[in-house]
Write a protein that holds these residues in place. Structure first.
Motif, PDB file in Angstrom:
ATOM      1  N   GLY A 124      42.439  86.036 -27.460  1.00 56.77           N
ATOM      2  CA  GLY A 124      43.816  86.454 -27.251  1.00 56.77           C
ATOM      3  C   GLY A 124      44.499  86.852 -28.545  1.00 56.77           C
ATOM      4  N   ALA A 125      44.168  86.126 -29.628  1.00 54.87           N
ATOM      5  CA  ALA A 125      44.779  86.412 -30.928  1.00 54.87           C
ATOM      6  C   ALA A 125      44.390  87.800 -31.422  1.00 54.87           C
ATOM      7  CB  ALA A 125      44.364  85.345 -31.940  1.00 54.87           C
ATOM      8  N   ILE A 126      43.142  88.179 -31.222  1.00 54.39           N
ATOM      9  CA  ILE A 126      42.688  89.489 -31.677  1.00 54.39           C
ATOM     10  C   ILE A 126      43.309  90.600 -30.837  1.00 54.39           C
ATOM     11  CG2 ILE A 126      40.656  90.991 -31.834  1.00 54.39           C
ATOM     12  CD1 ILE A 126      39.094  88.566 -32.814  1.00 54.39           C
ATOM     13  N   ALA A 127      43.461  90.384 -29.547  1.00 55.83           N
ATOM     14  CA  ALA A 127      44.127  91.377 -28.702  1.00 55.83           C
ATOM     15  C   ALA A 127      45.563  91.591 -29.179  1.00 55.83           C
ATOM     16  CB  ALA A 127      44.110  90.914 -27.245  1.00 55.83           C
ATOM     17  N   GLN A 128      46.222  90.496 -29.523  1.00 57.59           N
ATOM     18  CA  GLN A 128      47.582  90.598 -30.044  1.00 57.59           C
ATOM     19  C   GLN A 128      47.602  91.332 -31.385  1.00 57.59           C
ATOM     20  OE1 GLN A 128      49.329  86.929 -31.516  1.00 57.59           O
ATOM     21  NE2 GLN A 128      51.326  87.494 -30.675  1.00 57.59           N
ATOM     22  N   TYR A 129      46.610  91.043 -32.213  1.00 57.47           N
ATOM     23  CA  TYR A 129      46.549  91.661 -33.534  1.00 57.47           C
ATOM     24  C   TYR A 129      46.301  93.162 -33.446  1.00 57.47           C
ATOM     25  CZ  TYR A 129      45.291  92.232 -38.472  1.00 57.47           C
ATOM     26  OH  TYR A 129      45.238  92.637 -39.793  1.00 57.47           O
ATOM     27  N   ASN A 130      45.506  93.576 -32.490  1.00 60.33           N
ATOM     28  CA  ASN A 130      45.284  95.012 -32.294  1.00 60.33           C
ATOM     29  C   ASN A 130      46.609  95.730 -32.062  1.00 60.33           C
ATOM     30  OD1 ASN A 130      42.504  95.399 -32.603  1.00 60.33           O
ATOM     31  ND2 ASN A 130      42.074  94.735 -30.519  1.00 60.33           N
ATOM     32  N   GLU A 131      47.480  95.136 -31.268  1.00 57.62           N
ATOM     33  CA  GLU A 131      48.783  95.745 -30.995  1.00 57.62           C
ATOM     34  C   GLU A 131      49.660  95.754 -32.243  1.00 57.62           C
ATOM     35  OE1 GLU A 131      50.575  93.734 -27.729  1.00 57.62           O
ATOM     36  OE2 GLU A 131      48.949  94.175 -26.318  1.00 57.62           O
ATOM     37  N   ILE A 132      49.640  94.648 -32.986  1.00 55.02           N
ATOM     38  CA  ILE A 132      50.445  94.550 -34.213  1.00 55.02           C
ATOM     39  C   ILE A 132      50.005  95.598 -35.223  1.00 55.02           C
ATOM     40  CG2 ILE A 132      50.890  93.081 -36.223  1.00 55.02           C
ATOM     41  CD1 ILE A 132      50.832  90.683 -34.267  1.00 55.02           C
ATOM     42  N   MET A 133      48.693  95.774 -35.373  1.00 51.35           N
ATOM     43  CA  MET A 133      48.196  96.728 -36.350  1.00 51.35           C
ATOM     44  C   MET A 133      48.462  98.167 -35.926  1.00 51.35           C
ATOM     45  SD  MET A 133      47.279  95.241 -39.018  1.00 51.35           S
ATOM     46  CE  MET A 133      46.565  96.676 -39.832  1.00 51.35           C
ATOM     47  N   GLN A 134      48.430  98.432 -34.644  1.00 53.98           N
ATOM     48  CA  GLN A 134      48.782  99.782 -34.176  1.00 53.98           C
ATOM     49  C   GLN A 134      50.212 100.119 -34.579  1.00 53.98           C
ATOM     50  OE1 GLN A 134      46.813 101.940 -33.225  1.00 53.98           O
ATOM     51  NE2 GLN A 134      45.413 101.392 -31.575  1.00 53.98           N
ATOM     52  N   GLN A 135      51.107  99.149 -34.416  1.00 50.90           N
ATOM     53  CA  GLN A 135      52.502  99.353 -34.808  1.00 50.90           C
ATOM     54  C   GLN A 135      52.615  99.529 -36.322  1.00 50.90           C
ATOM     55  OE1 GLN A 135      54.685  96.006 -33.229  1.00 50.90           O
ATOM     56  NE2 GLN A 135      54.028  96.406 -31.127  1.00 50.90           N
ATOM     57  N   PHE A 136      51.818  98.770 -37.073  1.00 51.47           N
ATOM     58  CA  PHE A 136      51.846  98.876 -38.534  1.00 51.47           C
ATOM     59  C   PHE A 136      51.349 100.245 -38.984  1.00 51.47           C
ATOM     60  CE2 PHE A 136      49.693  98.494 -42.662  1.00 51.47           C
ATOM     61  CZ  PHE A 136      50.729  98.024 -43.444  1.00 51.47           C
ATOM     62  N   TYR A 137      50.235 100.697 -38.402  1.00 51.86           N
ATOM     63  CA  TYR A 137      49.696 102.014 -38.756  1.00 51.86           C
ATOM     64  C   TYR A 137      50.738 103.108 -38.492  1.00 51.86           C
ATOM     65  CZ  TYR A 137      45.071  99.752 -38.775  1.00 51.86           C
ATOM     66  OH  TYR A 137      44.000  98.945 -39.034  1.00 51.86           O
ATOM     67  N   GLN A 138      51.409 103.006 -37.365  1.00 52.95           N
ATOM     68  CA  GLN A 138      52.410 104.011 -37.027  1.00 52.95           C
ATOM     69  C   GLN A 138      53.586 103.969 -37.995  1.00 52.95           C
ATOM     70  OE1 GLN A 138      53.418 103.347 -32.915  1.00 52.95           O
ATOM     71  NE2 GLN A 138      51.351 103.787 -32.170  1.00 52.95           N
ATOM     72  N   SER A 139      54.047 102.757 -38.343  1.00 52.54           N
ATOM     73  CA  SER A 139      55.190 102.625 -39.247  1.00 52.54           C
ATOM     74  C   SER A 139      54.874 103.157 -40.638  1.00 52.54           C
ATOM     75  CB  SER A 139      55.628 101.158 -39.340  1.00 52.54           C
ATOM     76  OG  SER A 139      54.672 100.378 -40.042  1.00 52.54           O
ATOM     77  N   GLN A 140      53.586 103.066 -41.034  1.00 50.99           N
ATOM     78  CA  GLN A 140      53.167 103.538 -42.352  1.00 50.99           C
ATOM     79  C   GLN A 140      52.614 104.959 -42.313  1.00 50.99           C
ATOM     80  OE1 GLN A 140      53.630 101.569 -45.227  1.00 50.99           O
ATOM     81  NE2 GLN A 140      54.822 100.458 -43.674  1.00 50.99           N
ATOM     82  N   GLN A 141      52.669 105.569 -41.121  1.00 48.04           N
ATOM     83  CA  GLN A 141      52.166 106.934 -40.933  1.00 48.04           C
ATOM     84  C   GLN A 141      50.708 107.051 -41.383  1.00 48.04           C
ATOM     85  OE1 GLN A 141      55.112 109.283 -43.073  1.00 48.04           O
ATOM     86  NE2 GLN A 141      56.368 109.472 -41.225  1.00 48.04           N
ATOM     87  N   MET A 142      49.925 106.036 -41.005  1.00 56.77           N
ATOM     88  CA  MET A 142      48.507 105.998 -41.345  1.00 56.77           C
ATOM     89  C   MET A 142      47.699 106.540 -40.171  1.00 56.77           C
ATOM     90  SD  MET A 142      48.412 102.211 -43.122  1.00 56.77           S
ATOM     91  CE  MET A 142      46.631 102.269 -43.442  1.00 56.77           C
TER      92      MET A 142
END
Length: 274
Positions: free
Chosen positions: A218-236
């Motif tokens: 469950g933690a990794i599924a949550q992290y996938n979502e968090i990192m997607q948001q991070f990538y978008q915020s950093q325009q990566m």
């Protein structure tokens, strides 16, 4: 400037409000505000900054006080350019005023044993190479925290392992020495600020009493979502989620950027790894 709010730092580190600490201090602020800096000002470092960082590094723990590490400080632009090319053409190596190459160093003990006519067979074993690598990592992390406390930025360069023999030649390393990683050091360029990258939730890395791999799902599924948001915020432009991105890095030996040959190269550099 007001000091960073601990709750905000924890939220940045995990991408969510994970917990509210009851105790806090400047050391925790320095540790949790770590970020990899890949854009530096050309400003030179103040006198004795290097020596201060090395003193901090030497204050780290070291197995049996053997101190099986060394560091090479690089300021010469030509040598930095060579190392940058060997590390995958990373421009920040050229840009930073100080580049530190951290070494596993079994040469020192080999030389001392030879001088005294004493055996040193234990240095040929994998255990001693691992010990020296751990020593170098602990020392470098101390230096990194010290650099942060002085208002400096850093980024580790694992690309030193892409072409270990050429790096050894560039640094004129005798046998029994290996460049584990590099470290850029300098003043961060405020025009190109670095963000705090979220890490895995603690449920994926923290285990109580025994290891339980099932708890991470469950933690990794949550992290996938968090990192997607991070990538978008950093325009990566990152293809796929964190899991897919990570597994691509280990899918084949070729994906290791030349490091799949590391064992045989280490043996040529004087590490039998028995």
């Amino acid at each position: 400037m007001n000091p960073p709010n601990p709750i905000n730092l924890i939220q940045e580190r995990y991408g969510i409000r994970a917990f509210d600490p009851e105790r806090w201090n400047e050391t925790l602020t320095a540790l949790l505000s770590h970020r990899s800096v890949r854009a530096y000002l050309p400003d030179p470092l103040p006198p004795h900054t290097l020596e201060t960082l090395v003193a901090a590094a030497q204050s780290a723990a070291t197995s049996s006080n053997l101190q099986t590490w060394s560091v090479v400080a690089i300021a010469d632009p030509t040598r930095k350019d060579t190392l940058a090319q060997l590390a995958g053409n990373q421009a920040h190596i050229r840009q930073c005023p100080l580049f530190l190459v951290w070494l596993t160093d079994l040469a020192r003990l080999h030389q001392l044993a030879s001088q005294r006519g004493l055996p040193a067979e234990g240095l040929d074993y994998l255990e001693m190479f691992l010990t020296a690598t751990v020593d170098a990592a602990l020392a470098a992390q101390n230096a990194t925290v010290a650099a942060k406390s002085l208002g400096l930025g850093t980024v580790y360069i694992g690309g030193m392992r892409n072409h270990p023999e050429q790096v050894a030649e560039t640094l004129q390393l005798p046998p029994h020495l290996f460049a584990v990683f590099g470290l850029c050091v300098g003043y961060p360029d405020p025009a190109k600020p670095a963000a705090i990258k979220p890490r895995l939730p603690q449920a994926a890395v923290l285990h109580h009493e025994t290891y339980n791999i099932a708890q991470q799902e469950g933690a990794i599924a949550q992290y996938n979502e968090i990192m997607q948001q991070f990538y978008q915020s950093q325009q990566m432009n990152v293809t796929g989620d964190w899991v897919e991105h990570s597994l691509k890095r280990v899918a084949t030996g070729q994906a290791l950027s030349g490091r799949d040959r590391l064992k045989e190269i280490l043996q040529r550099l004087g590490f039998p790894l028995r």
